[in-house]
Each structure stands twice: as C-alpha cells, then as structure tokens.
Design a protein around this motif. Structure first.
Motif, PDB file in Angstrom:
ATOM      1  N   ASN A   1      -6.523  12.798   5.494  1.00  0.00           N
ATOM      2  CA  ASN A   1      -7.483  13.486   6.355  1.00  0.00           C
ATOM      3  C   ASN A   1      -8.127  14.602   5.553  1.00  0.00           C
ATOM      4  O   ASN A   1      -7.476  15.579   5.168  1.00  0.00           O
ATOM      5  CB  ASN A   1      -6.759  14.052   7.577  1.00  0.00           C
ATOM      6  CG  ASN A   1      -7.734  14.623   8.586  1.00  0.00           C
ATOM      7  OD1 ASN A   1      -8.675  15.329   8.212  1.00  0.00           O
ATOM      8  ND2 ASN A   1      -7.512  14.330   9.843  1.00  0.00           N
TER       9      ASN A   1
ATOM     10  N   LYS B   1      -8.370   2.577  -1.170  1.00  0.00           N
ATOM     11  CA  LYS B   1      -9.640   3.315  -1.092  1.00  0.00           C
ATOM     12  C   LYS B   1      -9.634   4.169   0.156  1.00  0.00           C
ATOM     13  O   LYS B   1      -8.937   3.839   1.130  1.00  0.00           O
ATOM     14  CB  LYS B   1     -10.799   2.325  -0.969  1.00  0.00           C
ATOM     15  CG  LYS B   1     -11.297   1.777  -2.279  1.00  0.00           C
ATOM     16  CD  LYS B   1     -12.432   0.827  -2.010  1.00  0.00           C
ATOM     17  CE  LYS B   1     -12.806   0.036  -3.251  1.00  0.00           C
ATOM     18  NZ  LYS B   1     -13.797  -0.979  -2.921  1.00  0.00           N
ATOM     19  N   GLY B   2     -10.431   5.218   0.149  1.00  0.00           N
ATOM     20  CA  GLY B   2     -10.546   6.014   1.356  1.00  0.00           C
ATOM     21  C   GLY B   2     -11.151   7.371   1.056  1.00  0.00           C
ATOM     22  O   GLY B   2     -11.480   7.686  -0.102  1.00  0.00           O
ATOM     23  N   SER B   3     -11.313   8.149   2.124  1.00  0.00           N
ATOM     24  CA  SER B   3     -11.877   9.487   1.934  1.00  0.00           C
ATOM     25  C   SER B   3     -10.746  10.459   1.615  1.00  0.00           C
ATOM     26  O   SER B   3      -9.599  10.247   2.005  1.00  0.00           O
ATOM     27  CB  SER B   3     -12.607   9.931   3.200  1.00  0.00           C
ATOM     28  OG  SER B   3     -11.704   9.956   4.284  1.00  0.00           O
TER      29      SER B   3
ATOM     30  N   ASN C   1       0.836  -1.198   0.000  1.00  0.00           N
ATOM     31  CA  ASN C   1       0.000   0.000   0.000  1.00  0.00           C
ATOM     32  C   ASN C   1       0.870   1.247   0.000  1.00  0.00           C
ATOM     33  O   ASN C   1       0.629   2.203  -0.747  1.00  0.00           O
ATOM     34  CB  ASN C   1      -0.901   0.026   1.242  1.00  0.00           C
ATOM     35  CG  ASN C   1      -2.051  -0.944   1.113  1.00  0.00           C
ATOM     36  OD1 ASN C   1      -2.329  -1.429   0.009  1.00  0.00           O
ATOM     37  ND2 ASN C   1      -2.712  -1.220   2.206  1.00  0.00           N
TER      38      ASN C   1
ATOM     39  N   THR D   1     -11.176   5.891  -4.970  1.00  0.00           N
ATOM     40  CA  THR D   1     -10.322   4.732  -5.268  1.00  0.00           C
ATOM     41  C   THR D   1      -9.120   5.227  -6.062  1.00  0.00           C
ATOM     42  O   THR D   1      -9.281   5.937  -7.070  1.00  0.00           O
ATOM     43  CB  THR D   1     -11.084   3.697  -6.097  1.00  0.00           C
ATOM     44  OG1 THR D   1     -12.283   3.367  -5.402  1.00  0.00           O
ATOM     45  CG2 THR D   1     -10.252   2.451  -6.292  1.00  0.00           C
TER      46      THR D   1
ATOM     47  N   ILE E   1      -5.859  10.746  -1.037  1.00  0.00           N
ATOM     48  CA  ILE E   1      -6.521  10.159   0.126  1.00  0.00           C
ATOM     49  C   ILE E   1      -5.765  10.580   1.371  1.00  0.00           C
ATOM     50  O   ILE E   1      -4.523  10.507   1.418  1.00  0.00           O
ATOM     51  CB  ILE E   1      -6.553   8.623   0.037  1.00  0.00           C
ATOM     52  CG1 ILE E   1      -7.469   8.186  -1.111  1.00  0.00           C
ATOM     53  CG2 ILE E   1      -7.028   8.011   1.347  1.00  0.00           C
ATOM     54  CD1 ILE E   1      -7.451   6.710  -1.378  1.00  0.00           C
TER      55      ILE E   1
ATOM     56  N   ASP F   1     -15.980  11.014  -0.060  1.00  0.00           N
ATOM     57  CA  ASP F   1     -15.794  10.015   1.005  1.00  0.00           C
ATOM     58  C   ASP F   1     -15.142   8.739   0.496  1.00  0.00           C
ATOM     59  O   ASP F   1     -14.452   8.054   1.217  1.00  0.00           O
ATOM     60  CB  ASP F   1     -17.152   9.663   1.623  1.00  0.00           C
ATOM     61  CG  ASP F   1     -17.514  10.667   2.703  1.00  0.00           C
ATOM     62  OD1 ASP F   1     -16.592  11.395   3.133  1.00  0.00           O
ATOM     63  OD2 ASP F   1     -18.697  10.734   3.088  1.00  0.00           O
ATOM     64  N   ASN F   2     -15.448   8.448  -0.756  1.00  0.00           N
ATOM     65  CA  ASN F   2     -14.998   7.134  -1.237  1.00  0.00           C
ATOM     66  C   ASN F   2     -14.211   7.292  -2.527  1.00  0.00           C
ATOM     67  O   ASN F   2     -14.765   7.277  -3.620  1.00  0.00           O
ATOM     68  CB  ASN F   2     -16.213   6.225  -1.458  1.00  0.00           C
ATOM     69  CG  ASN F   2     -15.811   4.764  -1.473  1.00  0.00           C
ATOM     70  OD1 ASN F   2     -14.632   4.451  -1.302  1.00  0.00           O
ATOM     71  ND2 ASN F   2     -16.780   3.900  -1.704  1.00  0.00           N
TER      72      ASN F   2
END
Lengths: 229, 132
Positions: free
Chosen positions: A180, A105-107, A97, A215, A178, A212-213
C-alpha cells in the motif's frame, strides 16, 4: 389335308408358343433377379428385413444413448479434475509469489540510499529500512535486484561492501517495495522519528519515490530445507 | 405337319419370351407352377397320342385348367401360409415321370420288336442259304 388336322396343328403350335414364351420369361426373370434382387424380393421378405433393420437401428440408438451418457459422465469428471487442478495451480502461484519464486508487479515505493563522502550506508541502515517497510505492510521487497525472502540476510563484509543473500551489492542501494503506497510512504516519512528524517539527520542520502508500476524479480537461488522436515 | 408347328411355336415363343418385359419376382412363383402344370399336360398329351386316345379338348382344357388351378392353389397357400405349391409340384412332377416312363417303354418295346424281327429274318435267310 383335313380341316380338323389343321385346327389341331394350329392349336398345338399356339400352346407350345405360349409355353415356351412363359418359360423364357421365367428364365429371364430368375436370371435378372440376382441383379435386382432387392426390388423383386417378396413383400413379406422385405417386411421382415425392414423389421430387422428397425430393430438394429433401435439397438444402435440405445447404444448411442448409453455411450452419450458415459461421455457426459467422463466430461463431468474431467471438468471437476480441471477445476481442481486449476485451483491447485492458482494456489501454487500464490504460494510462489509469497515465497518469492515469481516475478511480481504492483504499486509501491523505491527508496534509494546513496553513499556520501561523509557517511557510508551500512547493513544496519538497510535492515532498519526493511523492518520499517515490513511494518508498513510491504508484500515484496528487493535490494538492488536481490529479492528479500524468508531466509534472506544482510551483513556487512568488512567496511567495503554489503552482502545480501550472499551477493555483494554496492551503493547506490535501491530498495523496491510493493504494498500500500500510502502506508509505505507515511510509515517511512513520519516527522522527526521517521526513518527518512532520522537518516537525513545522520547525514545520509535517502530518496523516496512513489511508483505505480514496480517489477520485483524472483529469488534466483534454491529454497530447500536440508535438516528441517 | 404337327412337328413343324411345334418347332415354329418353340422358336416364336422363345423370341417373344426374350423380348417381353420382366415380371415381378413376386409372381414368378405362380408362373413357375403354371409352367410345371403345362409341361405335365404336354407329356400327358404325348402319352395319350401314343396310346391312341388323344383328345384335343381334353388336352387344351388340361393344359390351361391345370395351370390356372395350380396358380390358384399356390395363391391360396400363400394366403393360408401353407406351402400348397409343394403338393402341386409333387403331383405334376410325379405324373410327368409316369408319363415319361410310359413313353420310354413304348419306344423301347418298338425298338426291341424291330430287333427281334430282324434277327428272325436273318435266321430265316441263313436257313434258306444252308438249305441251298
């Protein structure tokens, strides 16, 4: 015929009868003993046999115990191995990663830079944006699908297009990051000296979207060292 | 007369023996030793008949007494863990052989006497013919 002779005859006949009867019973018994040998075996023989079987059963039970112990040991070893390998796999995943070898994936935020008639987006703009995003703690970044890894580069090729990781990309430049979301957004949209304000002042088209999502695809080329060891 | 009684006894005894239920193998050893004792008595009886001193009381008491005694001895042997039945078998079978040899000798003597008699008769006849 004398009376004594009759008695003798009958007596001897009876005795012979008893003798032959007993002999035949014995013949029959011995003959059939083979078939039902176990039933008719002598008591002590059966006892000895039972004892033998008991001993055998005890031995086998001991063996089973031993084998069970061994199995338990092996299972323990297997479990520790499994734990270790699971740990290794998890570590490898994490390292991949970080290296950018996995889709993540993530916000985060999506910053879209578009060429306008007046101003063209340059490689410098993208590099500055990357710097800002990294400063704000972005964990994974991609530009138009090109994952930014440790040896990624962004260069202008003439004035026609920009090369990222050796791939040419064109406007609109979509930069996904991706991390905070709050930090990323506030880092970019500081008043006056912030990246977005600066670029808007220069007349460049910059749009920031929180999402929020997101990729981010993996880095597709090889990551190999040839000279460094 | 006695021969008929013996044959009838044999046949009836065989039939009864075939149709009687089996005895347990545990007791077949005792039965076997009893049979040997009874057979010994029978041969002893035949011998005594040939010798001419047959006594029915002695025969009957020997027949049953020996059988019962041998069974008791075998039982005692089992209790004492000594194979006493082997001694009984040795004694009974040894006596059976002795009695059989006595019977054999008796008939061989009888037969050879007969042959000698016939030979002497023939010789006598020859002599008489020669004289003629």
């Amino acid at each position: 015929m004398k009376k004594g002779q009759v008695t003798i005859t009958i007596t001897i006949g009876l005795m012979i009868l008893i003798l032959t009867a007993v002999i035949f019973v014995q013949f029959k018994t011995i003959n059939q003993t083979d078939i039902t040998s176990l039933e008719n075996m002598r008591e002590d023989e059966l006892r000895t046999e039972i004892n033998n079987y008991k001993q055998k059963i005890e031995e086998i039970a001991k063996e089973i115990e031993d084998t069970d112990g061994k199995i338990a040991e092996y299972e323990k070893v297997i479990n520790t191995d499994k734990e270790a390998s699971e740990l290794l796999v998890a570590e490898l995943e994490q390292q991949n990663n970080i290296l950018g070898k996995n889709d993540v994936k993530g916000s985060g935020v999506i910053v879209t830079l578009t060429d306008t008639r007046a101003q063209k987006i340059s490689g410098e703009d993208l590099r500055a944006l990357l710097n800002e995003l990294k400063l704000a703690g972005a964990e994974a970044i991609s530009i138009n699908g090109q994952r930014i890894v440790y040896d990624s580069y962004i260069v202008d090729i003439g004035s026609t297009y920009i090369s990222v990781n050796g791939e040419r990309i064109v406007s609109p430049y979509e930069v996904k990051a991706i991390g905070n979301t709050t930090y990323l957004e506030s880092g970019l949209s500081k008043k006056q000296y912030g990246y977005i304000d600066t670029k808007l002042e220069e007349g460049k088209d910059v749009v920031l979207v929180r999402k929020d999502n997101i990729t981010i695809n993996k880095y597709t080329a090889d990551l190999n060292f040839e000279y460094a060891t | 007369m006695i021969a008929i009684a013996i044959i009838v006894g044999c046949i009836l005894g065989a039939l009864i023996g075939m149709n009687v239920p089996n005895i347990s193998y545990t007791y077949s050893g005792y039965l076997a030793i009893a049979i040997i004792a009874a057979l010994d008595s029978v041969f002893g009886g035949i011998t005594s008949v040939l010798k001419g001193n047959f006594d029915l009381k002695v025969f009957i008491s020997g027949f049953f007494g020996n059988a019962i005694l041998s069974m008791l001895l075998t039982w005692l042997g089992v209790k004492l863990n000594v194979d006493i039945y082997l001694a009984a078998i040795v004694v009974f079978v040894g006596r059976m052989f002795t009695n059989l040899s006595i019977i054999r000798r008796y008939y061989i003597d009888k037969w050879s006497k007969k042959v000698i008699k016939e030979e002497t008769k023939n010789e006598d006849e020859k002599k008489t013919m020669g004289e003629n």
